[in-house]
Design an enzyme around this catalytic site. Structure first.
Site, PDB file in Angstrom:
ATOM      1  N   LYS A   9     -43.862  79.796  50.937  1.00 59.25           N
ATOM      2  CA  LYS A   9     -45.202  79.803  50.334  1.00 59.25           C
ATOM      3  C   LYS A   9     -46.292  79.324  51.284  1.00 59.25           C
ATOM      4  O   LYS A   9     -46.027  78.653  52.276  1.00 59.25           O
ATOM      5  CB  LYS A   9     -45.187  78.991  49.029  1.00 59.25           C
ATOM      6  CG  LYS A   9     -44.469  79.785  47.920  1.00 59.25           C
ATOM      7  CD  LYS A   9     -44.524  79.122  46.569  1.00 59.25           C
ATOM      8  CE  LYS A   9     -43.764  79.986  45.547  1.00 59.25           C
ATOM      9  NZ  LYS A   9     -43.670  79.344  44.230  1.00 59.25           N
ATOM     10  N   ARG A  55     -35.186  77.983  43.924  1.00 67.49           N
ATOM     11  CA  ARG A  55     -35.450  79.430  43.982  1.00 67.49           C
ATOM     12  C   ARG A  55     -35.822  79.793  45.419  1.00 67.49           C
ATOM     13  O   ARG A  55     -36.769  79.229  45.966  1.00 67.49           O
ATOM     14  CB  ARG A  55     -36.601  79.745  43.019  1.00 67.49           C
ATOM     15  CG  ARG A  55     -36.970  81.212  42.926  1.00 67.49           C
ATOM     16  CD  ARG A  55     -38.143  81.398  41.956  1.00 67.49           C
ATOM     17  NE  ARG A  55     -38.491  82.792  41.787  1.00 67.49           N
ATOM     18  CZ  ARG A  55     -39.295  83.462  42.602  1.00 67.49           C
ATOM     19  NH1 ARG A  55     -39.852  82.868  43.632  1.00 67.49           N
ATOM     20  NH2 ARG A  55     -39.550  84.740  42.382  1.00 67.49           N
TER      21      ARG A  55
END
Ligand code: PT1
Length: 275
Positions: free
Chosen positions: A220, A254
């Site tokens: 991210k 995740r």
């Protein structure tokens, strides 16, 4: 076939959730663009690498992403879910905020719901209450297309905590047992890098909600911000955060990089052993 998954019992190891995006625009270059057979291969490799859950998404929720229709989203994910279900009894999670997509995915063989809107869409609680698998409730401020415009909180940890607490209560009121729920503070969803830092730093607070904590940090932009690194240069940063998250009580990670994450977490668990 409904395994009430291992992820919800307190004496199991951390579970790895492998990301399979079936979107043309996935942010990390991982979108396998509608190709069912390539996506299936990717998922099978992740299972071999140690993923306990395969998270299948047909609509990007990265910052700036645009929503797609139920039909479009179904046409992306349903063939893959059907195909993967023939190959494997792995836990298949549907990453969607749309009740119509959730229901179609469940009918096709999915046995977990991962909702970045924490079942706030009209009809989502109803679909979830008719189903008996695990459900991840995630916090997001705003919606993906605009959520990074000006995220703001009084106290990000408390605000996110209270939101998740309310969503757990809404689920319970709809007849969904809290033992089926996972919670996720939503790293990168309407948050500045400092908000994301505080959420991971205080991740242990979220274990007090009484549900398993799930975290997704993989590749991210906050990692890119700290490291000044492009999306394909964020693996080490992603692993560092995953290790920290597990040490602070996360039960599910995740990730795009299943093999490396499994190794990093195995070492973390080995080191966190009693004595
Ligand atoms: C997540 C998650 C998710 N993340 C759950 N589901 C995405 N439960 C999709 C960036 O800043 O963390 N938890 N489903 C992907 N979303 C993002 C958000 C991707 C932010 C990239 C960024 O780069």
């Amino acid at each position: 076939m409904t395994m009430l998954p291992v992820i919800l019992s307190s004496n199991t190891n951390t579970q790895i959730m492998g990301i399979v995006n079936v979107t043309p625009d996935s942010f990390s270059g991982d979108g396998v663009a509608m190709d069912v057979s390539a996506a299936r291969q990717q998922a099978l490799q992740m299972i071999q690498d140690g993923a306990a859950i395969i998270d299948i998404g047909g609509e990007s929720t990265r910052p700036g992403a645009k929503a797609v229709s139920v039909d479009e989203e179904c046409s992306r994910v349903i063939p893959l879910i059907e195909s993967l279900r023939q190959d494997s009894d792995v836990c298949i999670s549907i990453d969607s905020q749309k009740p119509g997509v959730m229901q179609a995915a469940i009918d096709a063989g999915a046995n977990m719901i991962n909702d970045v809107m924490a079942l706030q869409a009209d009809g989502a609680l109803e679909v979830a209450s008719q189903f008996d698998g695990p459900i991840c409730l995630m916090h997001m401020q705003g919606a993906p297309d605009t959520m990074q415009d000006a995220p703001s909180y009084d106290d990000v940890v408390t605000d996110v905590y209270c939101f998740l607490e309310q969503r757990i209560a809404a689920c319970e009121a709809a007849g969904i047992a809290s033992k089926r729920l996972l919670v996720d503070p939503g790293f990168g969803f309407g948050k500045m890098p400092e908000h994301n830092r505080l959420l991971v730093k205080h991740l242990n607070r979220f274990t007090e909600l009484g549900c398993a904590v799930l975290l997704g940090v993989s590749r991210k932009s906050t990692i890119g911000h700290v490291l000044d690194a492009d999306v394909d240069q964020r693996l080490a940063g992603s692993l560092a955060l995953a290790v920290l998250a597990v040490t602070k009580g996360a039960r599910v990670i995740r990730t795009h990089d299943v093999r490396d994450t499994v190794d990093a977490i195995r070492i973390t668990e080995w080191m966190n052993n009693e004595s």
